[in-house]
Scaffold this active site. Structure first.
Site, mmCIF file in Angstrom:
data_model
loop_
_atom_site.group_PDB
_atom_site.id
_atom_site.type_symbol
_atom_site.label_atom_id
_atom_site.label_comp_id
_atom_site.label_asym_id
_atom_site.label_seq_id
_atom_site.Cartn_x
_atom_site.Cartn_y
_atom_site.Cartn_z
ATOM 1 N N SER A 1 51.672 -7.007 -29.323
ATOM 2 C CA SER A 1 51.656 -8.377 -28.814
ATOM 3 C C SER A 1 52.049 -9.316 -29.944
ATOM 4 C CB SER A 1 50.253 -8.747 -28.310
ATOM 5 O OG SER A 1 50.170 -10.138 -28.027
ATOM 6 N N TYR B 1 41.220 -9.287 -29.636
ATOM 7 C CA TYR B 1 42.539 -8.897 -29.145
ATOM 8 C C TYR B 1 43.568 -8.950 -30.274
ATOM 9 C CZ TYR B 1 46.601 -8.655 -26.044
ATOM 10 O OH TYR B 1 47.782 -8.288 -25.417
#
Length: 261
Positions: A147, A160
């Site tokens: 990501s 995350y």
């Protein structure tokens, strides 16, 4: 490259393949002629994914698995090996996707452990137990779906972001560790990818993006699962045979655009 020729009779395993980016990649590899297996913890989504692609005359296998559980990953790879004998491509896509957890002072550390177990430990387990199958393939490849949050953050997204940052490091570490097995390992770091139309029925929604949403991207739009899928077809093929240990940001240019307001 003619993907329909290259991927014919090659086997591709996509974790977290029942929805979102994973399902988009599953469709693309199936269209390119691959034997596609998706695995997902959500069995309802998995069954729906199989039905969705069957309506397009595409066939995929679904094997339920929680990638954070070592025994389930071992069983998954055993089933893949029994049916397909070898594995050409492993795509580590499964992850806990909601990045927001609230302020640090109110944070439950157990959440951090859970996110890392799925987003980082899971890809490591999958790579470990898939390795004997990958080593049998002619051009084996692992692709980790990271990501852009590995490189930049919004407030209160630390589990995350940390997990995806770790996945970036795991990518280059595996790339230099698996040279004797001839396994190339790369990553794709998606930015804002709209997955509303790629969810299971109970969670599907019609996307709506404002003009400001689109202006944040130099290309003038939000991304789609197809954008990630097209890049994955290249990176997992022998046409990318001189590329390993790398990460490709697919974000419409958002991470290179300076925003002051």
């Amino acid at each position: 490259m003619n993907n329909n020729t290259y991927y014919t009779n090659r086997t591709v395993l996509i974790t977290g393949g029942a929805q979102g980016i994973g399902l988009g990649m599953a469709q693309a590899f199936a269209e390119a002629g691959a034997n596609v297996i998706i695995t997902d913890k959500d069995q309802e989504a998995g069954a729906e994914a199989v039905q969705r692609l069957e309506k397009q005359n595409l066939t995929i296998d679904f094997i339920p698995c929680d990638v954070a559980q070592e025994q389930e990953v071992k069983q998954l790879m055993q089933e893949v090996g029994e049916k397909y004998k070898e594995l050409d491509v492993l795509i580590n896509n499964a992850g806990i996707a909601d990045p927001f957890v609230g302020p640090l002072q109110d944070f439950d550390v157990a959440v951090f452990d859970q996110v890392l177990a799925v987003n980082l430990r899971g890809p490591l387990l999958c790579a470990k137990y898939a390795l004997p199958l990958l080593a049998k393939a002619e051009y084996p490849a692992i692709l980790n779906i990271s990501s852009t949050r590995a490189f930049m953050s919004e407030p209160n997204t630390f589990p995350y972001s940390a997990s995806k940052g770790g996945l970036e490091a795991l990518t280059h570490s595996l790339a230099v560790s698996l040279t004797e097995e001839r396994v190339r390992v790369n990553a794709i770091a998606p930015g804002w990818i709209e997955v509303g139309e790629w969810q299971k029925d109970s969670e599907r929604y019609e996307p709506h993006h404002s003009g400001e949403d689109k202006k944040q991207h130099p290309v003038g739009r939000v991304g789609l699962p197809q954008d990630v899928a097209e890049a994955s077809l290249f990176l997992c093929s022998d046409k990318a045979g001189f590329i390993t240990g790398q990460s490709l940001a697919i974000d419409g240019g958002m991470t290179v655009k300076m925003i002051y307001k």
